[in-house]
Design a protein around this motif. Structure first.
Motif, PDB file in Angstrom:
ATOM      1  N   ALA A   1      -4.531   0.828  -9.202  1.00 55.65           N
ATOM      2  CA  ALA A   1      -5.093   2.085  -8.651  1.00 55.65           C
ATOM      3  C   ALA A   1      -6.795   2.071  -8.767  1.00 55.65           C
ATOM      4  O   ALA A   1      -7.247   1.377  -9.601  1.00 55.65           O
ATOM      5  CB  ALA A   1      -4.652   3.185  -9.768  1.00 55.65           C
TER       6      ALA A   1
ATOM      7  N   PHE B   1      -4.061   2.817  -3.378  1.00 56.37           N
ATOM      8  CA  PHE B   1      -3.324   2.931  -4.545  1.00 56.37           C
ATOM      9  C   PHE B   1      -2.155   1.662  -4.017  1.00 56.37           C
ATOM     10  O   PHE B   1      -1.392   1.727  -2.874  1.00 56.37           O
ATOM     11  CB  PHE B   1      -2.298   4.184  -4.756  1.00 56.37           C
ATOM     12  CG  PHE B   1      -1.696   4.314  -5.896  1.00 56.37           C
ATOM     13  CD1 PHE B   1      -2.039   4.637  -7.156  1.00 56.37           C
ATOM     14  CD2 PHE B   1      -0.371   3.930  -5.735  1.00 56.37           C
ATOM     15  CE1 PHE B   1      -1.292   4.758  -8.249  1.00 56.37           C
ATOM     16  CE2 PHE B   1       0.437   4.059  -7.062  1.00 56.37           C
ATOM     17  CZ  PHE B   1      -0.017   4.380  -8.132  1.00 56.37           C
TER      18      PHE B   1
ATOM     19  N   THR C   1       3.449   6.440  -8.120  1.00 53.18           N
ATOM     20  CA  THR C   1       3.936   6.402  -9.535  1.00 53.18           C
ATOM     21  C   THR C   1       5.218   6.447  -9.550  1.00 53.18           C
ATOM     22  O   THR C   1       6.113   5.835 -10.610  1.00 53.18           O
ATOM     23  CB  THR C   1       2.933   7.390 -10.324  1.00 53.18           C
ATOM     24  OG1 THR C   1       3.355   8.742  -9.773  1.00 53.18           O
ATOM     25  CG2 THR C   1       1.876   7.249 -10.528  1.00 53.18           C
TER      26      THR C   1
ATOM     27  N   HIS D   1       0.891  -1.276  -0.016  1.00 51.67           N
ATOM     28  CA  HIS D   1      -0.038   0.042   0.017  1.00 51.67           C
ATOM     29  C   HIS D   1       0.975   1.443  -0.067  1.00 51.67           C
ATOM     30  O   HIS D   1       1.946   1.149   0.661  1.00 51.67           O
ATOM     31  CB  HIS D   1      -0.927  -0.097   1.368  1.00 51.67           C
ATOM     32  CG  HIS D   1      -1.747   1.174   1.326  1.00 51.67           C
ATOM     33  ND1 HIS D   1      -1.987   1.799   2.474  1.00 51.67           N
ATOM     34  CD2 HIS D   1      -2.800   1.619   0.456  1.00 51.67           C
ATOM     35  CE1 HIS D   1      -2.878   2.703   2.372  1.00 51.67           C
ATOM     36  NE2 HIS D   1      -3.227   2.726   1.041  1.00 51.67           N
TER      37      HIS D   1
ATOM     38  N   PRO E   1       0.945   5.656   0.233  1.00 48.34           N
ATOM     39  CA  PRO E   1      -0.143   6.870   0.496  1.00 48.34           C
ATOM     40  C   PRO E   1      -0.587   7.530  -0.209  1.00 48.34           C
ATOM     41  O   PRO E   1      -1.967   8.188   0.017  1.00 48.34           O
ATOM     42  CB  PRO E   1       1.089   7.620   1.514  1.00 48.34           C
ATOM     43  CG  PRO E   1       2.285   7.245   0.896  1.00 48.34           C
ATOM     44  CD  PRO E   1       2.291   5.880   0.312  1.00 48.34           C
ATOM     45  N   ASP E   2      -0.401   7.770  -1.613  1.00 50.35           N
ATOM     46  CA  ASP E   2      -1.011   8.524  -2.631  1.00 50.35           C
ATOM     47  C   ASP E   2      -0.102   8.233  -3.859  1.00 50.35           C
ATOM     48  O   ASP E   2       0.606   7.541  -4.027  1.00 50.35           O
ATOM     49  CB  ASP E   2      -0.554  10.068  -2.196  1.00 50.35           C
ATOM     50  CG  ASP E   2       0.772  10.445  -2.277  1.00 50.35           C
ATOM     51  OD1 ASP E   2       1.388  10.260  -3.242  1.00 50.35           O
ATOM     52  OD2 ASP E   2       1.341  11.025  -1.327  1.00 50.35           O
ATOM     53  N   VAL E   3      -1.167   8.786  -4.951  1.00 46.03           N
ATOM     54  CA  VAL E   3      -0.843   8.414  -6.190  1.00 46.03           C
ATOM     55  C   VAL E   3       0.669   8.831  -6.696  1.00 46.03           C
ATOM     56  O   VAL E   3       1.291   8.135  -7.508  1.00 46.03           O
ATOM     57  CB  VAL E   3      -2.031   8.878  -7.133  1.00 46.03           C
ATOM     58  CG1 VAL E   3      -2.228  10.249  -7.252  1.00 46.03           C
ATOM     59  CG2 VAL E   3      -1.880   8.238  -8.622  1.00 46.03           C
ATOM     60  N   MET E   4       1.136  10.002  -6.288  1.00 45.83           N
ATOM     61  CA  MET E   4       2.125  10.499  -6.743  1.00 45.83           C
ATOM     62  C   MET E   4       3.395   9.866  -6.221  1.00 45.83           C
ATOM     63  O   MET E   4       4.247   9.299  -7.130  1.00 45.83           O
ATOM     64  CB  MET E   4       2.410  12.176  -6.311  1.00 45.83           C
ATOM     65  CG  MET E   4       1.213  12.973  -7.117  1.00 45.83           C
ATOM     66  SD  MET E   4       1.388  12.868  -8.657  1.00 45.83           S
ATOM     67  CE  MET E   4       0.027  13.642  -9.260  1.00 45.83           C
TER      68      MET E   4
END
Length: 400
Positions: free
Chosen positions: A356, A365, A339, A331, A333-336
């Motif tokens: 995603a 994510f 990626t 897992h 924490p965020d999409v950025m």
């Protein structure tokens, strides 16, 4: 109005992802070196995201059988199973799968997706109810949409929530409970025994999708239901050849005495060209190899447990407390940051799946890692090492 305008927000999100040197949506396997390695972007890359759980894609007997079938029968059937698309080998494959599951009847579909589409849409008719896990695969949802039944969802792997839903349904209604043995994104196992027992308590028929558990769960590799000793509570199994079997296609098996009528009412079975003879021949040999593949199963579980423990000890946020399958979901924490991690990891020579929403539950994510029975211990350790190197390079803070 341009009919594609409705997808502008999705296109904008796709364009906003900060990929510079590699892109998970356009990966090309330039050369397949083995079950566990490929050339990607000119780099020798460890494959850790292929669903090739039992490592059957280079099984020698399967390859030889496929070559012989090409010589004997050509490249395809050019027809559906209901017309000219049933060869002797298609019937042999159905007999092989039925024998593998210890059941009487089998239907082979052209894909695993179509197996769910065809079975669920045919079984769930008007005035019936189909009860599904909220995190079910898209093929299950689409099978529900194609049918005429009322769809009832319960919370993921929540037995009590499913029972509360069933209590509200008419006792005399037709009811089908659909669950998966292993869920494809998080790699978590369903509480199959408890779910099936509750389903039968309320007079439901049951369908278990063992797509991501066939081959390595249970003494004979039939899946979670075998592992939990509750095969007698399963009315229908659905599975695929595109995971552990190493090719493409799908199937459904059952002991129901009226099973064969589904060949005349399942539209994805009737209106799709049947699998080509080479695929059918390779699937037969792969399933036979899986049936006798206890050592391979054992090594696959060793790999899964080693990778899960290594990533957990390194401080990555894993979605399961222990290795419940060859799928280890990490897992982010965020999409950025996710990626950036995926891009750097493939530059380090490890391919995994970036997952995603809407493919993932609850908007998570993930890096979805899947191991193979043919991975060596050294490759598993190298994957862990390169995960840690990548985390350092992209500034991902790991748990202490």
């Amino acid at each position: 109005m341009d009919l594609l305008d409705k997808f502008d927000s999705i296109a904008a999100l796709r364009a906003s992802l900060p990929f510079e040197k590699a892109d998970p949506f356009t990966v090309v396997m330039e050369e397949i070196i083995s079950e566990t390695e490929a050339m990607i972007g000119g780099r020798r890359t460890i494959l850790a995201g292929t669903n090739n759980y039992m490592g059957m894609t280079f099984n020698e007997e399967a390859i030889e059988a496929a070559k012989q079938a090409l010589d004997d029968f050509g490249t395809g059937t050019t027809g559906s199973r209901s017309l000219n698309g049933t060869y002797l080998s298609h019937k042999k494959l159905e007999e092989t799968i039925a024998d593998f599951y210890g059941m009487e009847h089998c239907m082979v579909f052209s894909t695993g997706y179509q197996a769910n589409l065809g079975m669920i849409s045919a079984l769930g008719g008007k005035d019936d109810f189909v009860i599904i896990d909220a995190d079910s695969h898209a093929s299950i949802y689409d099978g529900c949409s194609m049918g005429n039944a009322t769809i009832v969802r319960f919370k993921h792997n929540d037995v009590d929530n499913m029972e509360r839903r069933l209590k509200r349904l008419p006792e005399d209604a037709g009811k089908l409970v659909v669950i998966e043995g292993i869920y494809s994104m998080l790699g978590d196992a369903a509480p199959v025994k408890e779910l099936l027992e509750v389903a039968k308590k309320y007079g439901c028929m049951t369908l278990v999708d063992e797509a991501h558990s066939m081959g390595f769960c249970g003494e004979n590799g039939r899946g979670i239901a075998e592992q939990e000793g509750v095969e007698h509570l399963v009315d229908f199994y659905v599975g695929t050849f595109s995971k552990s079997v190493g090719t493409v296609g799908g199937f459904a098996v059952s002991n129901h005495p009226k099973f064969d009528v589904l060949r005349y009412v399942s539209r994805p079975y009737i209106f799709t060209a049947s699998p080509p003879p080479s695929v059918v021949a390779s699937a037969i040999k792969s399933i036979e190899a899986i049936k006798r593949g206890s050592n391979r199963r054992a090594h696959l579980w060793e790999n899964a447990k080693r990778l899960h423990a290594g990533l957990k000890d390194a401080g990555f946020d894993l979605c399961t407390e222990k290795a419940e399958s060859p799928i280890i979901a990490v897992h982010f924490p965020d999409v950025m940051i996710g990626t950036k991690f995926w891009e750097q990891l493939i530059m380090e020579g490890v391919y995994v799946n970036m997952a995603a929403p809407p493919a993932t539950p609850a908007g998570m994510f993930l890096m979805r890692v899947s191991v193979c029975a043919q991975h060596t211990t050294e490759q598993i350790d190298e994957i862990i090492k390169r995960f840690k190197t990548t985390a350092d390079k992209v500034g991902l803070e790991l748990k202490a």
